[in-house]
Design a protein around this motif. Structure first.
Motif, PDB file in Angstrom:
ATOM      1  N   UNK A 185       0.790  -1.233   0.000  1.00 47.72           N
ATOM      2  CA  UNK A 185       0.000   0.000   0.000  1.00 47.72           C
ATOM      3  C   UNK A 185       0.813   1.269   0.000  1.00 47.72           C
ATOM      4  N   UNK A 186       1.944   1.255   0.707  1.00 51.93           N
ATOM      5  CA  UNK A 186       2.726   2.485   0.810  1.00 51.93           C
ATOM      6  C   UNK A 186       3.547   2.778  -0.437  1.00 51.93           C
ATOM      7  N   UNK A 187       3.586   1.839  -1.373  1.00 58.12           N
ATOM      8  CA  UNK A 187       4.338   2.073  -2.617  1.00 58.12           C
ATOM      9  C   UNK A 187       3.432   2.163  -3.837  1.00 58.12           C
ATOM     10  N   UNK A 188       2.120   1.992  -3.651  1.00 60.48           N
ATOM     11  CA  UNK A 188       1.211   1.931  -4.799  1.00 60.48           C
ATOM     12  C   UNK A 188       1.326   3.155  -5.693  1.00 60.48           C
ATOM     13  N   UNK A 189       1.192   4.339  -5.122  1.00 64.18           N
ATOM     14  CA  UNK A 189       1.176   5.536  -5.960  1.00 64.18           C
ATOM     15  C   UNK A 189       2.483   5.694  -6.728  1.00 64.18           C
ATOM     16  N   UNK A 190       3.585   5.443  -6.067  1.00 59.22           N
ATOM     17  CA  UNK A 190       4.877   5.534  -6.747  1.00 59.22           C
ATOM     18  C   UNK A 190       4.952   4.544  -7.903  1.00 59.22           C
ATOM     19  N   UNK A 191       4.519   3.300  -7.657  1.00 65.22           N
ATOM     20  CA  UNK A 191       4.615   2.259  -8.677  1.00 65.22           C
ATOM     21  C   UNK A 191       3.614   2.489  -9.812  1.00 65.22           C
ATOM     22  N   UNK A 192       2.355   2.745  -9.467  1.00 66.29           N
ATOM     23  CA  UNK A 192       1.313   2.881 -10.487  1.00 66.29           C
ATOM     24  C   UNK A 192       1.522   4.145 -11.314  1.00 66.29           C
ATOM     25  N   UNK A 193       1.770   5.261 -10.650  1.00 70.32           N
ATOM     26  CA  UNK A 193       1.993   6.506 -11.387  1.00 70.32           C
ATOM     27  C   UNK A 193       3.288   6.417 -12.189  1.00 70.32           C
ATOM     28  N   UNK A 194       4.278   5.719 -11.646  1.00 66.39           N
ATOM     29  CA  UNK A 194       5.520   5.522 -12.384  1.00 66.39           C
ATOM     30  C   UNK A 194       5.298   4.786 -13.686  1.00 66.39           C
ATOM     31  N   UNK A 195       4.412   3.803 -13.676  1.00 63.14           N
ATOM     32  CA  UNK A 195       4.099   3.075 -14.904  1.00 63.14           C
ATOM     33  C   UNK A 195       3.325   3.951 -15.886  1.00 63.14           C
ATOM     34  N   UNK A 196       2.484   4.832 -15.359  1.00 61.33           N
ATOM     35  CA  UNK A 196       1.797   5.780 -16.239  1.00 61.33           C
ATOM     36  C   UNK A 196       2.806   6.708 -16.919  1.00 61.33           C
ATOM     37  N   UNK A 197       3.808   7.152 -16.184  1.00 64.57           N
ATOM     38  CA  UNK A 197       4.845   8.018 -16.752  1.00 64.57           C
ATOM     39  C   UNK A 197       5.657   7.278 -17.817  1.00 64.57           C
ATOM     40  N   UNK A 198       5.973   6.019 -17.547  1.00 65.66           N
ATOM     41  CA  UNK A 198       6.714   5.232 -18.538  1.00 65.66           C
ATOM     42  C   UNK A 198       5.891   5.081 -19.805  1.00 65.66           C
ATOM     43  N   UNK A 199       4.598   4.791 -19.645  1.00 68.93           N
ATOM     44  CA  UNK A 199       3.719   4.642 -20.802  1.00 68.93           C
ATOM     45  C   UNK A 199       3.649   5.949 -21.593  1.00 68.93           C
ATOM     46  N   UNK A 200       3.641   7.073 -20.871  1.00 68.23           N
ATOM     47  CA  UNK A 200       3.571   8.372 -21.544  1.00 68.23           C
ATOM     48  C   UNK A 200       4.823   8.680 -22.347  1.00 68.23           C
ATOM     49  N   UNK A 201       5.923   8.002 -22.053  1.00 69.27           N
ATOM     50  CA  UNK A 201       7.175   8.252 -22.769  1.00 69.27           C
ATOM     51  C   UNK A 201       7.289   7.433 -24.054  1.00 69.27           C
ATOM     52  N   UNK A 202       6.360   6.527 -24.262  1.00 62.68           N
ATOM     53  CA  UNK A 202       6.430   5.641 -25.430  1.00 62.68           C
ATOM     54  C   UNK A 202       5.821   6.310 -26.667  1.00 62.68           C
ATOM     55  N   UNK A 203       6.053   5.708 -27.818  1.00 66.46           N
ATOM     56  CA  UNK A 203       5.559   6.270 -29.084  1.00 66.46           C
ATOM     57  C   UNK A 203       4.032   6.381 -29.045  1.00 66.46           C
ATOM     58  N   UNK A 204       3.480   7.604 -29.090  1.00 63.71           N
ATOM     59  CA  UNK A 204       2.049   7.774 -28.843  1.00 63.71           C
ATOM     60  C   UNK A 204       1.137   7.106 -29.854  1.00 63.71           C
ATOM     61  N   UNK A 205       1.500   7.156 -31.132  1.00 65.84           N
ATOM     62  CA  UNK A 205       0.643   6.522 -32.138  1.00 65.84           C
ATOM     63  C   UNK A 205       0.656   5.014 -31.975  1.00 65.84           C
ATOM     64  N   UNK A 206       1.818   4.452 -31.702  1.00 66.72           N
ATOM     65  CA  UNK A 206       1.912   3.007 -31.488  1.00 66.72           C
ATOM     66  C   UNK A 206       1.090   2.581 -30.276  1.00 66.72           C
ATOM     67  N   UNK A 207       1.134   3.388 -29.222  1.00 66.53           N
ATOM     68  CA  UNK A 207       0.356   3.076 -28.018  1.00 66.53           C
ATOM     69  C   UNK A 207      -1.136   3.098 -28.329  1.00 66.53           C
ATOM     70  N   UNK A 208      -1.604   4.159 -29.002  1.00 66.61           N
ATOM     71  CA  UNK A 208      -3.029   4.276 -29.303  1.00 66.61           C
ATOM     72  C   UNK A 208      -3.509   3.165 -30.246  1.00 66.61           C
ATOM     73  N   UNK A 209      -2.670   2.832 -31.230  1.00 67.43           N
ATOM     74  CA  UNK A 209      -3.052   1.758 -32.145  1.00 67.43           C
ATOM     75  C   UNK A 209      -3.102   0.409 -31.440  1.00 67.43           C
ATOM     76  N   UNK A 210      -2.146   0.178 -30.543  1.00 71.14           N
ATOM     77  CA  UNK A 210      -2.135  -1.084 -29.792  1.00 71.14           C
ATOM     78  C   UNK A 210      -3.359  -1.190 -28.900  1.00 71.14           C
ATOM     79  N   UNK A 211      -3.706  -0.079 -28.244  1.00 78.13           N
ATOM     80  CA  UNK A 211      -4.922  -0.077 -27.423  1.00 78.13           C
ATOM     81  C   UNK A 211      -6.138  -0.404 -28.287  1.00 78.13           C
TER      82      UNK A 211
END
Length: 261
Positions: A185-211
């Protein structure tokens, strides 16, 4: 934005925080409207790549505010459910092109669970809990969850959660596919938001098409089931079953459905 919805932008992520801690972040129509506005804003802003939902002060959301339910149930039968802020929010979250990540940091009730079925990645803290007490309140599920949850968890597990309304913990939610991973519980925000930041750094069109490919072919079924659920939900809101359930909740007593049927 509503004072109960906080929006922050950083590192390509729009962070949307449900912030009504005195009510365990129970959602009002104003909060739904603000969250819908946030999704639309995220799609209009080129620099925003990912939307991240979480809750304030140890809760994700306790679901719909029952006071709002009571007011809606008293409205004329002709009032359109499609015009509600909640309907707009669910439509926007189910059709979002940009990826949505959730950090479930405590209890998630009702829509707090069903909205996860439209998130591309959902993570939970180890103390998080999940419950869909729609039937217990005289209601039916929403957000196309009666279509999506059986696909994720299987018919038996979905029926168990919907028909009994029982609460499950984070580990069981992970085993059913409601969340991708559980963190302390004490690491959730760091871990979950960190993954959101990593996802935001990826190629945006590739991400949207994959979704789009991952969810390909589901849009029509999701929209159709959401509309069916909304119709039944609106009718049940005006029913004596819901009146009894809400009255029992505020009276702090078990609901008595023995006279219905």
């Amino acid at each position: 934005m509503s004072d109960h919805i906080l929006v922050e932008r950083a590192d390509g992520v729009m962070k949307v925080v449900m912030n009504r801690p005195d009510k365990k972040n129970a959602l009002t129509e104003a909060m739904y409207a603000a969250m819908g506005d946030a999704i639309e804003a995220a799609h209009a802003e080129r620099d925003i790549r990912v939307i991240y939902f979480t809750g304030a002060d140890g809760a994700f959301t306790a679901g719909n505010d029952l006071g709002d339910f009571a007011r809606q149930g008293a409205e004329p039968a002709g009032a359109s459910q499609e015009e509600r802020p909640v309907s707009r929010f669910l439509r926007l979250i189910s059709t979002a092109e940009k990826p949505i990540v959730a950090g479930v940091n405590g209890l998630a009730v009702g829509v707090g669970v069903t909205m996860l079925l439209h998130c591309d990645l959902a993570y939970a803290g180890s103390t998080a809990s999940f419950q869909m007490p729609f039937v217990n309140l005289g209601l039916v599920p929403e957000a196309a969850s009666t279509y999506l949850l059986p696909k994720v968890a299987g018919l038996q597990k979905a029926s168990d959660l919907f028909l009994t309304g029982r609460k499950v913990g984070a580990e069981e939610a992970e085993s059913m596919g409601l969340v991708a991973q559980v963190f302390p519980g004490d690491t959730l925000q760091e871990e979950a938001y960190g993954r959101a930041r990593i996802l935001a750094s990826k190629a945006p069109t590739a991400v949207k098409l994959t979704k789009s490919l991952l969810r390909g072919g589901e849009a029509a079924n999701v929209a159709s089931q959401m509309a069916k659920e909304a119709g039944h939900f609106a009718a049940q809101l005006r029913s004596d079953e819901v009146k009894e359930a809400i009255s029992a909740f505020f009276d702090k007593r078990p609901a008595d459905f023995s006279k219905f049927g």
